[in-house]
Write an enzyme that holds these catalytic residues in place. Structure first.
Site, mmCIF file in Angstrom:
data_model
loop_
_atom_site.group_PDB
_atom_site.id
_atom_site.type_symbol
_atom_site.label_atom_id
_atom_site.label_comp_id
_atom_site.label_asym_id
_atom_site.label_seq_id
_atom_site.Cartn_x
_atom_site.Cartn_y
_atom_site.Cartn_z
ATOM 1 N N LYS A 79 46.528 30.945 42.717
ATOM 2 C CA LYS A 79 47.417 29.502 41.095
ATOM 3 C C LYS A 79 48.276 30.520 39.699
ATOM 4 C CE LYS A 79 42.965 28.344 40.426
ATOM 5 N NZ LYS A 79 42.103 28.891 41.223
ATOM 6 N N ARG A 99 42.095 42.221 44.888
ATOM 7 C CA ARG A 99 43.307 41.808 43.699
ATOM 8 C C ARG A 99 43.050 42.632 42.225
ATOM 9 N NH1 ARG A 99 42.492 35.660 40.711
ATOM 10 N NH2 ARG A 99 40.651 36.030 40.879
ATOM 11 N N ARG A 128 38.526 21.278 36.466
ATOM 12 C CA ARG A 128 38.090 22.026 37.387
ATOM 13 C C ARG A 128 36.159 20.583 38.187
ATOM 14 N NH1 ARG A 128 39.130 27.151 36.661
ATOM 15 N NH2 ARG A 128 38.158 29.159 38.153
ATOM 16 N N ARG A 166 31.455 31.540 42.976
ATOM 17 C CA ARG A 166 32.777 30.841 42.601
ATOM 18 C C ARG A 166 33.221 29.689 43.384
ATOM 19 N NH1 ARG A 166 36.468 35.656 40.517
ATOM 20 N NH2 ARG A 166 37.720 34.214 39.527
ATOM 21 N N ARG A 199 38.544 42.977 37.829
ATOM 22 C CA ARG A 199 37.275 41.628 36.936
ATOM 23 C C ARG A 199 36.187 41.991 37.697
ATOM 24 N NH1 ARG A 199 40.697 35.595 37.402
ATOM 25 N NH2 ARG A 199 38.901 34.968 37.838
#
Ligand code: AMP
Length: 237
Positions: free
Chosen positions: A13, A124, A90, A182, A171
């Protein structure tokens, strides 16, 4: 142009929004980035510690706070020409509240198989300073007859951000244990948001099968086809 970019955590996103927003001359509003900014900037404040306690578990920050911060962002001059909401809404409740704040023109819905998602998210890397995103995975796979060619998104200098020279980190919530939470939060609380919008506003579906530049160009092309073009809403012929 007021869009929501919607997809599971790690689906891209932020990457796609950061590429298409400058081209459309609209703001990129990412609630996760806003929270990370507060945590980084205020460190030991009660607000930062409160936010951190939710984020570190992969849980959602309470609606009151999210809405307050979102309203502040929407009032900024940069959002007057339009925006892409990344990470919001969300929950169905957030979608209902958003409806009272502003109309939305379209949902950009990211489609990505779970297998690719997991490979992508754990690879990532994010700039500690500016939040720019990179990815060290080289994904070449065929799933259900579809070929996925997702090359890595590497910085020019290893470990350093191309934009600001900041240190690239993983992260804390991109590690496997937290990613699982998540994804569970996404399935239980966020996926129903798609049903909420179905039939109400146009959907533009984004298939993540190639590199991010190609996918971003495809999104811009698809948006043009449904009546949205650079800088302003196009007048349909
Ligand atoms: P993201 O960068 O979008 O993956 O968001 C990182 C974290 O920020 C999430 O796991 C949540 O803890 C929090 N967060 C971001 N957006 C929202 C939202 N709309 N509602 C509640 N929590 C959020």
């Amino acid at each position: 142009m007021k869009f929501i970019i919607f997809g599971p955590p790690g689906s891209g996103k932020g990457t796609y929004a950061s590429r298409i927003c400058p081209r459309l001359e609209i703001a990129h509003i990412a609630t996760g980035d806003i929270f990370r900014g507060i945590v980084k900037g205020e460190e030991d404040s009660p607000l930062a510690l409160g936010i951190q306690s939710f984020m570190s578990k992969g849980a959602l920050v309470p609606d009151d706070l999210v809405i307050l911060l979102l309203k502040q962002e929407l009032e900024k001059p940069g959002a007057k020409n339009g925006f892409v909401l990344d990470g919001f809404p969300r929950t169905v409740e957030q979608a209902r509240i958003l409806e009272e704040i502003t109309p939305i023109d379209a949902v950009l819905s990211i489609k990505i198989p779970q297998e690719i998602l997991i490979a992508k998210i754990s690879a990532r890397r994010t700039c500690r300073e500016c939040g720019n995103i990179y990815n060290i995975a080289d994904i070449q796979r065929e799933i259900d007859g579809v070929q996925y060619n997702l090359p890595p998104m590497l910085p020019k200098i290893e470990g350093k951000c191309d934009k600001c020279g900041g240190e690239l980190i993983q992260r804390a919530d991109d590690v496997v244990e937290i990613v699982k939470n998540r994804l569970e939060t996404y399935e239980n609380q966020s996926r129903p948001v798609l049903d909420y919008y179905k039939g109400k506003i146009p959907f533009v579906e984004i298939y993540v099968t190639q590199d991010s530049d190609t996918v971003s160009e495809q999104i811009l092309k698809d948006l043009k086809e449904v009546g949205f073009a650079n800088g302003q809403e196009s007048v349909s012929a």
